[in-house]
Design a protein around this motif. Sequence first.
Motif, mmCIF file in Angstrom:
data_model
loop_
_atom_site.group_PDB
_atom_site.id
_atom_site.type_symbol
_atom_site.label_atom_id
_atom_site.label_comp_id
_atom_site.label_asym_id
_atom_site.label_seq_id
_atom_site.Cartn_x
_atom_site.Cartn_y
_atom_site.Cartn_z
ATOM 1 N N TYR A 164 -8.554 -2.820 6.665
ATOM 2 C CA TYR A 164 -7.120 -2.594 6.870
ATOM 3 C C TYR A 164 -6.824 -1.098 6.799
ATOM 4 O O TYR A 164 -7.214 -0.415 5.847
ATOM 5 C CB TYR A 164 -6.324 -3.337 5.786
ATOM 6 N N GLY A 165 -6.149 -0.591 7.808
ATOM 7 C CA GLY A 165 -5.774 0.818 7.813
ATOM 8 C C GLY A 165 -6.853 1.769 8.289
ATOM 9 O O GLY A 165 -6.611 2.979 8.390
ATOM 10 N N GLY B 205 0.815 -1.207 0.000
ATOM 11 C CA GLY B 205 0.000 0.000 0.000
ATOM 12 C C GLY B 205 0.850 1.259 0.000
ATOM 13 O O GLY B 205 2.070 1.218 0.185
ATOM 14 N N GLN C 99 1.324 3.427 2.165
ATOM 15 C CA GLN C 99 2.057 3.614 3.411
ATOM 16 C C GLN C 99 2.762 2.325 3.866
ATOM 17 O O GLN C 99 2.963 2.101 5.059
ATOM 18 C CB GLN C 99 1.124 4.131 4.499
ATOM 19 N N SER C 100 3.183 1.522 2.923
ATOM 20 C CA SER C 100 3.855 0.259 3.236
ATOM 21 C C SER C 100 5.201 0.484 3.924
ATOM 22 O O SER C 100 6.105 1.102 3.360
ATOM 23 C CB SER C 100 4.070 -0.543 1.953
ATOM 24 N N ARG D 36 2.866 4.102 -8.932
ATOM 25 C CA ARG D 36 1.588 4.241 -8.235
ATOM 26 C C ARG D 36 0.490 3.647 -9.110
ATOM 27 O O ARG D 36 0.235 4.143 -10.207
ATOM 28 C CB ARG D 36 1.283 5.712 -7.941
ATOM 29 N N CYS E 84 -1.510 10.200 1.111
ATOM 30 C CA CYS E 84 -1.000 9.946 -0.247
ATOM 31 C C CYS E 84 0.398 10.494 -0.485
ATOM 32 O O CYS E 84 1.078 10.043 -1.412
ATOM 33 C CB CYS E 84 -1.973 10.523 -1.274
ATOM 34 N N LEU F 30 3.091 0.649 -5.566
ATOM 35 C CA LEU F 30 2.226 1.060 -4.452
ATOM 36 C C LEU F 30 0.773 1.111 -4.892
ATOM 37 O O LEU F 30 0.441 1.638 -5.954
ATOM 38 C CB LEU F 30 2.659 2.431 -3.925
ATOM 39 N N THR F 31 -0.096 0.559 -4.049
ATOM 40 C CA THR F 31 -1.525 0.490 -4.353
ATOM 41 C C THR F 31 -2.310 1.438 -3.453
ATOM 42 O O THR F 31 -1.962 1.636 -2.292
ATOM 43 C CB THR F 31 -2.047 -0.942 -4.159
ATOM 44 N N PRO F 32 -3.371 2.042 -3.966
ATOM 45 C CA PRO F 32 -4.146 3.003 -3.163
ATOM 46 C C PRO F 32 -4.941 2.311 -2.063
ATOM 47 O O PRO F 32 -5.218 1.125 -2.115
ATOM 48 C CB PRO F 32 -5.080 3.646 -4.194
ATOM 49 N N SER F 33 -5.285 3.096 -1.052
ATOM 50 C CA SER F 33 -6.064 2.596 0.075
ATOM 51 C C SER F 33 -7.549 2.662 -0.231
ATOM 52 O O SER F 33 -8.021 3.569 -0.921
ATOM 53 C CB SER F 33 -5.758 3.433 1.320
ATOM 54 N N ARG G 5 -6.601 2.396 -8.903
ATOM 55 C CA ARG G 5 -7.469 1.457 -8.194
ATOM 56 C C ARG G 5 -7.960 0.371 -9.151
ATOM 57 O O ARG G 5 -8.349 0.635 -10.286
ATOM 58 C CB ARG G 5 -8.655 2.210 -7.589
#
Length: 342
Positions: A274-275, A84, A86-87, A137, A120, A108-111, A140
């Motif tokens: 998650y998150g 993600g 924020q990984s 990035r 972000c 990196l994948t969006p939340s 989605r």
Amino acid sequence: MPHDLNHLDAALAAYPRVTLLEGPTPIQKLTRLSQLPELNGCNVYVKRDDLTGLGGGGNKLRKLEFLLGQALAENADTLVTWGGFQSNHARLTAAVAARHGLACELILTPSAVRTDNDFCHNGNVLLDDLFGASVHRLARGVTADAYAAELVTKLRELGKKPFVMPLGGSSPRGALGYAACAAEILHQADALDLRFERIIVPNGSAGTHSGLLAGMTLARSATQITGYSVLADEQQALATTLEKTRQTLHLLDPAAALVESAINVDGSHRGDAYGAPTEAMLEAVRLLASKEGLLTDPVYGGKAFAGLLAAIRRGEFPQGSNLLFVMTGGLPGLFAYRSAFV
């Protein structure tokens, strides 16, 4: 039953490993917090895996010691991984690559729950750039592992030698880092003349929990481990942890047997997703900060610490119990969750 640390140490020595930590991380008692009446006379200790140094620290470095060992043994020149926005694993993979002169590709994948500017662009995302990683990035709906497979093919066509780091560093090989941490904890407990009734960890991609349990099993320790699921629901996390523990234990000793009932996963503090922040997490982060001056992240440690506090308050542990909470780091995530705390 006495520990069998020699067996565990010998099993770990069979795998290539690159030292990324400064040495054993300390175990500290939370003296002021343990004195609170609501903690019912329990002694709460922390294993400071947030103090691992390189790249801002965190538990992923233990996994990366074995994964990087494998990558260098295969003559890799580029590390590829995903997670993600924020990984913590992505951030530390980038830092490790910088330290060892390797290229780094982060996907990196969006939340699903947070799209604000801090999330972000601040926290781990800022540090990924500082460490010199190439960041992809994804939009989605784009699948990270499929994108990674295509990227690896392109890198090989360019003559590169990519090595794919698994999600969260939590393959069985990566989980060996926490089997090694199990040995470290047992050595420290002996030196402190302590016996921990329970070790508490956040359970995301399950590598930390699985590695610790595999190490404790091989060392014949009776210490129980509880993982608070922050990613998957309880049943899925339980199944993943069971399978990953078996796989990690097989790497250490194919003849070793795992008692399935030793897997203890609690999904009660995951929240909506998650998150996603929870009130219990916010209270736990503030309590640890205000009573002990220690910072834990909102995604992993904050929820697991909230789970520990709730269990103590319910009276699940007898007075005088020694409980060890593994602080897994992830501090940059606090800055990505500023709006949740105001």
